[in-house]
Design a protein around this motif. Structure first.
Motif, short mmCIF file in Angstrom:
data_model
loop_
_atom_site.label_atom_id
_atom_site.label_comp_id
_atom_site.label_asym_id
_atom_site.label_seq_id
_atom_site.Cartn_x
_atom_site.Cartn_y
_atom_site.Cartn_z
N SER A 17 17.10 32.41 -59.78
CA SER A 17 17.67 33.50 -60.66
C SER A 17 19.14 32.94 -61.42
N HIS A 18 19.89 32.19 -60.54
CA HIS A 18 21.19 31.71 -61.00
C HIS A 18 20.96 30.83 -62.11
N VAL A 19 20.05 29.85 -61.96
CA VAL A 19 19.78 28.79 -63.02
C VAL A 19 19.17 29.34 -64.17
N SER A 20 18.25 30.08 -64.09
CA SER A 20 17.52 30.61 -65.24
C SER A 20 18.46 31.43 -66.00
N GLY A 21 19.02 32.50 -65.39
CA GLY A 21 19.91 33.28 -66.02
C GLY A 21 21.22 32.69 -66.77
N THR A 22 21.74 31.53 -66.07
CA THR A 22 22.80 30.80 -66.76
C THR A 22 22.47 29.91 -68.01
N LEU A 23 21.17 29.06 -67.77
CA LEU A 23 20.60 28.41 -69.08
C LEU A 23 20.20 29.18 -70.21
N GLU A 24 19.95 30.69 -69.70
CA GLU A 24 19.40 31.49 -71.03
C GLU A 24 20.79 32.17 -71.78
N ASP A 98 9.66 6.43 -60.78
CA ASP A 98 8.39 5.79 -60.55
C ASP A 98 7.49 6.86 -61.02
N ALA A 99 7.62 8.16 -60.53
CA ALA A 99 6.60 9.24 -60.89
C ALA A 99 6.66 9.62 -62.36
N GLY A 100 7.52 9.12 -63.17
CA GLY A 100 7.56 9.51 -64.63
C GLY A 100 8.82 10.76 -64.69
N VAL A 101 9.73 10.81 -63.61
CA VAL A 101 10.83 11.75 -64.04
C VAL A 101 11.84 11.15 -65.00
N VAL A 102 12.35 11.96 -65.67
CA VAL A 102 13.23 11.05 -66.78
C VAL A 102 14.75 11.13 -66.42
N ASP A 103 14.99 12.30 -65.33
CA ASP A 103 16.45 12.31 -64.95
C ASP A 103 16.22 13.06 -63.45
N VAL A 104 17.30 12.74 -62.56
CA VAL A 104 17.45 13.56 -61.54
C VAL A 104 18.84 14.33 -61.55
N VAL A 105 18.81 15.53 -61.32
CA VAL A 105 19.71 16.45 -61.06
C VAL A 105 20.14 17.00 -60.01
N SER A 106 21.39 16.92 -59.46
CA SER A 106 21.94 17.29 -58.28
C SER A 106 22.25 18.88 -58.12
N LYS A 107 21.65 19.63 -57.46
CA LYS A 107 21.88 21.16 -57.25
C LYS A 107 23.26 21.24 -57.14
N GLU A 108 23.99 20.36 -56.20
CA GLU A 108 25.14 20.61 -55.53
C GLU A 108 26.38 20.47 -56.93
N HIS A 109 26.08 19.54 -57.52
CA HIS A 109 27.04 19.01 -58.88
C HIS A 109 26.68 19.81 -59.95
N HIS A 110 25.67 20.28 -60.27
CA HIS A 110 25.14 20.38 -61.79
C HIS A 110 24.42 22.02 -61.81
N ALA A 111 24.54 22.55 -60.62
CA ALA A 111 23.89 24.24 -60.55
C ALA A 111 25.21 25.30 -60.31
N GLY A 112 26.39 24.82 -60.80
CA GLY A 112 27.43 25.81 -60.67
C GLY A 112 27.87 26.03 -61.86
#
Length: 134
Positions: A17-24, A98-112
């Motif tokens: 809810s927090h992430v989707s609401g903020t990104l929208e 290796d699995a094809g992810v293009v970026d790794v994002v930290s919840k702690e540092h980037h979800a605030g």
């Protein structure tokens, strides 16, 4: 023009809810949420998605393995995938890339707060993916 369509695969209702609401609201993205890998696969079949953001741990599957399966599936559309993790980045990054992810994002540092960095990383991933297709 509407913003990019993002599928957020996150089993925490609060975080989703927090992430989707903020990104929208703050970044004009169209965010859809799935709580499980199975639900995400169905949403990928039914919707036009520009980017996939996946939690490391899902109730029914490991997030990295889920991305790997999406990348290898002929039945699902190709798109950039970001791993969204609360774990130490170093612990998951090599396997994720290796699995094809293009970026790794930290919840702690980037979800605030306003998630400016997170939103920019999604946009960069989409732009890079689209340029590769041209």
């Amino acid at each position: 023009m509407s913003g990019p369509a993002v599928l957020l695969v996150e089993d925490s209702g609060f975080m989703a809810s927090h992430v989707s609401g903020t990104l929208e609201a703050a970044h004009g993205m169209d965010v859809r949420v799935a709580e499980t890998a199975a639900e995400a696969r169905q949403r990928l079949r039914d919707n036009d998605i520009d980017c996939l953001v996946v939690n490391t741990q899902l109730p029914d599957e490991n997030g990295v393995e889920f991305v790997r399966s999406i990348q290898q599936s002929a039945d699902l559309p190709s798109m950039p995938s970001l791993l969204f993790t609360g774990e130490f980045l170093e612990d998951v990054a090599a396997e994720a890339f290796d699995a094809g992810v293009v970026d790794v994002v930290s919840k702690e540092h980037h979800a605030g707060d306003s998630m400016v960095v997170f939103a920019n990383r999604i946009k960069v991933a989409i732009d890079a993916f689209e340029q590769r297709l041209e």
